[in-house]
Enzyme design. Structure first.
Site, short mmCIF file in Angstrom:
data_model
loop_
_atom_site.label_atom_id
_atom_site.label_comp_id
_atom_site.label_asym_id
_atom_site.label_seq_id
_atom_site.Cartn_x
_atom_site.Cartn_y
_atom_site.Cartn_z
N ASP A 103 83.20 31.69 21.15
CA ASP A 103 82.35 30.47 21.56
C ASP A 103 81.96 30.58 23.12
OD1 ASP A 103 80.93 27.91 21.52
OD2 ASP A 103 83.22 27.21 22.37
N ASP A 133 80.74 27.78 25.56
CA ASP A 133 81.21 26.76 26.69
C ASP A 133 82.82 26.17 26.36
OD1 ASP A 133 78.51 25.46 27.63
OD2 ASP A 133 78.23 25.93 25.68
N ASP A 170 87.29 26.76 21.02
CA ASP A 170 87.76 25.68 21.68
C ASP A 170 87.62 24.32 21.26
OD1 ASP A 170 85.38 25.47 22.86
OD2 ASP A 170 86.16 23.99 24.49
#
Length: 218
Positions: A8, A10, A167
């Site tokens: 991922d 960001d 996250d």
């Protein structure tokens, strides 16, 4: 050892919160409002425009002012994508380990391609990464598996031979739905997700370099 590791963007690969917060606070200044502290905005970065405007303006996507504010926010962000954005500590070393081991790596994000690609380019990673898949690349964004399956097709990998690191719970949901091994990045933004142990990820890492132990490299 996996054939590929997808990240991922960001909150997992890079700390993009300062520039997203900067865009939001420039928008708030245009509206005559006081800035929001980074600590308040940071957890919402993984929730995109909806999360940022929700915290900064207290509105939801069904509010009449939302579309215009969202468009202006994205315009302001596009003009300053990579001013303070940095790779998380240890991430560049991790990517170098993957390069040295011959393990392909790529980026699968819900950030639209028109933002993701110039940001990755500004970070100097475009030539090294095997793919950049945005939230609008495939038919459906995460938590659907479509972006990760697209990454596999574009790199010639089988999902079972890949790791996905993220996250947010939607990252783990997407990775599992795609048939990949999933790794939760506890150092990331985490946002409004439930507690990370409940995500049912295959592994949890507290630092990017912790991934090396899962790869048998450390």
């Amino acid at each position: 050892m996996p054939e590929a590791v997808f990240f991922d963007l960001d909150g997992t690969l890079a700390d993009t919160a300062p520039d997203l917060a900067g865009a939001l606070n420039r928008l708030k200044a245009e509206q005559g409002l006081v800035p929001s502290p980074l600590a308040q905005l940071r957890p919402q970065v993984s929730n995109g425009v909806r999360g940022m405007l929700g915290v900064g303006f207290g509105i939801t996507p069904d509010a009449p002012p939302y579309p215009a504010l969202a468009e202006r926010f994205l315009h302001l962000y596009a003009t300053a994508l990579c001013v303070e954005t940095r790779l998380f500590a240890g991430m560049d070393e991790l990517l170098s380990h993957l390069d040295d081991a011959g393990i392909a790596w790529g980026i699968v994000t819900n950030k639209a391609e028109r933002f993701a690609r110039p940001l990755i380019d500004a970070l100097g990673l475009t030539a090294r990464c095997a793919c950049i898949v945005g939230g609008d690349t495939a038919a459906r964004p995460k938590p659907f598996p479509d972006p990760l399956l697209h990454a596999c097709i574009s790199t010639g990998m089988l999902p079972a031979d890949c790791f996905y690191v993220g996250d947010d719970i939607r990252d783990i949901q997407a990775g599992k739905a795609a048939g990949m091994r999933t790794v939760a990045a506890a150092y990331g933004y985490l946002g409004s997700s439930p507690p990370i142990p409940t995500w049912d990820a295959d592994a949890i890492i507290a630092h990017p370099l912790d991934l090396l132990s899962l790869l048998g490299k450390h």
